[in-house]
Motif scaffolding. Structure first.
Motif, mmCIF file in Angstrom:
data_model
loop_
_atom_site.group_PDB
_atom_site.id
_atom_site.type_symbol
_atom_site.label_atom_id
_atom_site.label_comp_id
_atom_site.label_asym_id
_atom_site.label_seq_id
_atom_site.Cartn_x
_atom_site.Cartn_y
_atom_site.Cartn_z
ATOM 1 N N ASN A 173 17.985 -6.239 2.791
ATOM 2 C CA ASN A 173 18.544 -7.017 4.283
ATOM 3 C C ASN A 173 18.013 -6.162 4.980
ATOM 4 O O ASN A 173 18.191 -4.400 5.115
ATOM 5 N N MET A 174 17.599 -5.870 6.437
ATOM 6 C CA MET A 174 16.475 -5.124 7.504
ATOM 7 C C MET A 174 15.628 -5.766 8.505
ATOM 8 O O MET A 174 16.076 -7.520 8.724
ATOM 9 N N GLY A 175 15.638 -4.475 9.375
ATOM 10 C CA GLY A 175 15.387 -5.797 10.977
ATOM 11 C C GLY A 175 13.659 -6.267 10.420
ATOM 12 O O GLY A 175 12.955 -5.262 9.913
ATOM 13 N N THR A 176 13.110 -7.640 11.201
ATOM 14 C CA THR A 176 12.520 -7.428 11.288
ATOM 15 C C THR A 176 11.201 -6.905 12.012
ATOM 16 O O THR A 176 10.404 -7.000 11.966
ATOM 17 N N TRP A 177 11.362 -5.882 12.883
ATOM 18 C CA TRP A 177 10.493 -4.819 12.467
ATOM 19 C C TRP A 177 10.037 -4.563 11.658
ATOM 20 O O TRP A 177 8.531 -3.957 12.094
ATOM 21 N N PHE A 178 10.209 -4.232 10.877
ATOM 22 C CA PHE A 178 9.107 -3.758 9.348
ATOM 23 C C PHE A 178 8.067 -5.121 8.751
ATOM 24 O O PHE A 178 7.639 -4.567 8.040
ATOM 25 N N ILE A 179 9.051 -6.057 9.582
ATOM 26 C CA ILE A 179 7.461 -7.004 8.876
ATOM 27 C C ILE A 179 5.791 -6.658 9.270
ATOM 28 O O ILE A 179 4.686 -6.548 8.539
ATOM 29 N N SER A 180 5.486 -6.205 10.780
ATOM 30 C CA SER A 180 3.831 -5.552 11.467
ATOM 31 C C SER A 180 3.630 -4.504 10.086
ATOM 32 O O SER A 180 2.706 -4.749 9.606
ATOM 33 N N THR A 181 4.655 -3.528 10.083
ATOM 34 C CA THR A 181 4.258 -2.540 9.260
ATOM 35 C C THR A 181 3.877 -2.780 7.690
ATOM 36 O O THR A 181 3.301 -2.520 7.151
ATOM 37 N N LEU A 182 4.931 -3.828 7.011
ATOM 38 C CA LEU A 182 4.572 -4.791 5.716
ATOM 39 C C LEU A 182 2.837 -5.233 5.718
ATOM 40 O O LEU A 182 2.276 -5.037 5.053
ATOM 41 N N ILE A 183 2.839 -5.720 7.309
ATOM 42 C CA ILE A 183 2.017 -6.262 6.728
ATOM 43 C C ILE A 183 0.297 -5.694 7.048
ATOM 44 O O ILE A 183 0.097 -5.232 6.111
ATOM 45 N N GLU A 184 0.662 -4.511 7.602
ATOM 46 C CA GLU A 184 0.058 -3.376 8.035
ATOM 47 C C GLU A 184 -0.690 -2.740 6.475
ATOM 48 O O GLU A 184 -1.703 -2.434 6.416
ATOM 49 N N LYS A 185 0.496 -2.107 6.240
ATOM 50 C CA LYS A 185 0.033 -1.453 5.196
ATOM 51 C C LYS A 185 -0.068 -2.172 3.451
ATOM 52 O O LYS A 185 -0.955 -1.963 2.842
ATOM 53 N N ILE A 186 -0.103 -3.615 3.388
ATOM 54 C CA ILE A 186 -0.490 -4.102 2.834
ATOM 55 C C ILE A 186 -1.924 -4.754 2.841
ATOM 56 O O ILE A 186 -3.121 -4.273 2.261
ATOM 57 N N LYS A 187 -2.237 -5.139 4.062
ATOM 58 C CA LYS A 187 -3.505 -4.977 4.453
ATOM 59 C C LYS A 187 -4.906 -3.830 4.076
ATOM 60 O O LYS A 187 -5.984 -3.799 3.820
ATOM 61 N N THR A 188 -4.188 -2.171 4.668
ATOM 62 C CA THR A 188 -4.445 -1.016 4.711
ATOM 63 C C THR A 188 -5.064 -0.511 2.958
ATOM 64 O O THR A 188 -5.606 0.618 2.738
#
Length: 454
Positions: A291-306
């Motif tokens: 359980n975590m806030g939606t703020w993690f989504i953008s970071t998750l997307i970016e870290k997977i992309k890189t």
């Protein structure tokens, strides 16, 4: 003081922002650099010329932030503003994540502060700054600029203090359930749904847990913020974290402590000692749900992309679990805002930046990075849903971004910072086992009631 439910029907509202404040909370919102294994961030050194001075023909605005290296939206916002204001340079100063609000309050009450714009991480931090008298009221700027506060869908009403508004929200995050599809696939267990009671959630977490030494899989993960456990109790809209009576938290502490005892989630004391960041825990690939806030989504997307995250690339989100009788999609909201210090060198120009970031233009920039802005229009919603890397072909994940009821993690209250401290202390004592759930709740009742009576 009763919490006001934010019944924001963010139709199509997509989700997707970094922070802690309570720690957001407070939302705890918001933490150390994403992808690191510690929540310690050092303050960036100020440039030699610490005054917001002109550089050639350009005016420099100093903006206090945290986690520059892991936050995807800072630079795009700056680029767009500077494009429209070629005579302005925005200089970010990283005050660190863990103690951001404390450091900011110290800076603003000191003699050498020259910030033009400051980011406010959470409500307790906001109230501390308002009580210290270091923030400029924005009402005249808002009126003169014709800003329609209705675009914030009631958020600004909840952060108005004695008839004055000292900040404008630019991010509006809410909590969801992140999950690793590979863990469920390997266990042969169906993914989480968007309508799970806490009993169903607990059973699901246990069904994918593996306690084999060296091959552990945790069905659930709870970060060390108190909000990760306590705020389960306010989803019914009947209770508030400011009530002064906290018996309603007992079922959730009992559930999480039982999971901890059975190895369903990692030990709180170990997490606290190691400083393992929630992003680091999820990135390891052996956490089924978090359980975590939606703020993690953008970071998750970016870290997977890189390519930084390789063990959680097959992920999804689901709506928060809920108590019996509570509408699915009820969750917790946390806002991140911008404010102007009373001693800001360039207040009018600072307001232009605040208005840009917090308004519709800034919202589109935020949405393009997969971040949920405070202002949600159809165009913005479409940008978020189209973010590359978001599991948009996953019906559950897309629908998880539609909320039913949103409740502020910490409502505005003159004593919110003191209440936050009391709740954090009791939470730590309960989760480390140094105090029973009943004794911890009794301590919360006693201390918060005393604070409210002052």
């Amino acid at each position: 003081m009763k919490k006001r439910a934010l019944s924001l029907a963010l139709a199509g509202v997509m989700a997707v922002t970094t922070l802690a404040g309570c720690g957001s909370s407070s939302k705890e919102t918001t933490a150390a650099p994403e992808g690191t294994t510690t929540e310690t961030t050092t303050k960036a050194e100020a440039p030699a010329d610490t005054t917001a001075a002109a550089s050639g023909d350009k005016t420099t605005l100093k903006w206090s932030v945290w986690d520059i290296s892991s936050t995807t939206y800072y630079q795009p916002l700056i680029d767009e503003f500077e494009k429209a204001h070629p005579d302005v340079t925005i200089e970010m100063v990283d005050l660190g994540s863990t103690d951001y609000q404390t450091v900011l309050a110290t800076e603003l009450t000191g003699n050498g502060s020259d910030f033009d714009v400051v980011t406010v991480k959470d409500v307790p931090g906001y109230m501390t700054l308002v009580n210290k008298g270091v923030l400029e009221p924005l009402d005249s700027y808002i009126s003169d600029s014709g800003v329609d506060l209705a675009q914030y869908k009631g958020l600004t009403d909840q952060i108005t203090v004695d008839g004055k508004l000292y900040e404008l929200p630019f991010r509006n995050d809410f909590w969801v359930l992140f999950y690793n599809k590979d863990v469920f696939d390997k266990a042969g267990v169906a993914y989480p749904t968007n309508d799970m009671t806490f009993d169903e959630y607990d059973k699901l977490a246990r069904s994918v847990t593996v306690d084999t030494p060296g091959q552990e899989v945790y069905g659930a993960h709870y970060h060390t913020w108190r909000s990760a456990v306590q705020l389960f109790g306010i989803l019914d809209g009947k209770n508030t974290i400011l009530d002064g009576k906290y018996e309603f938290l007992k079922p959730y502490y009992d559930m999480v402590l039982a999971e901890q005892e059975d190895g369903v989630c990692q030990d709180y004391a170990t997490l606290k000692t190691s400083g393992l960041h929630y992003s680091g825990a999820f990135a390891q690939g052996n956490v089924a749900m978090m359980n975590m806030g939606t703020w993690f989504i953008s970071t998750l997307i970016e870290k997977i992309k890189t390519g930084e995250y390789t063990d959680c690339t097959n992920w999804g989100i689901a709506k928060y679990p809920h108590a019996d009788g509570v509408e699915a999609g009820s969750t917790l909201a946390t806002i991140t805002s911008l404010a102007i210090p009373t001693n800001a060198p360039h207040k009018d120009l600072a307001w232009e930046f605040v208005n840009f970031v917090s308004g519709a233009e800034g919202a589109e920039v935020l949405a393009a990075t997969g971040t949920i802005p405070a202002v949600m229009t159809d165009e913005v919603a479409n940008l978020v849903s189209a973010t590359e890397g978001f599991p948009k072909d996953d019906e559950t994940s897309v629908d998880a971004l539609n909320t039913a009821n949103l409740y502020l993690e910490m409502p505005v209250h003159p004593k919110s910072s003191e209440i936050e401290t009391a709740l954090n202390e009791a939470h730590d004592a309960i989760m480390t086992g140094s105090m029973s759930v009943d004794d911890g709740i009794a301590q919360m009742d006693e201390q918060v009631s005393a604070i409210l009576a002052e």
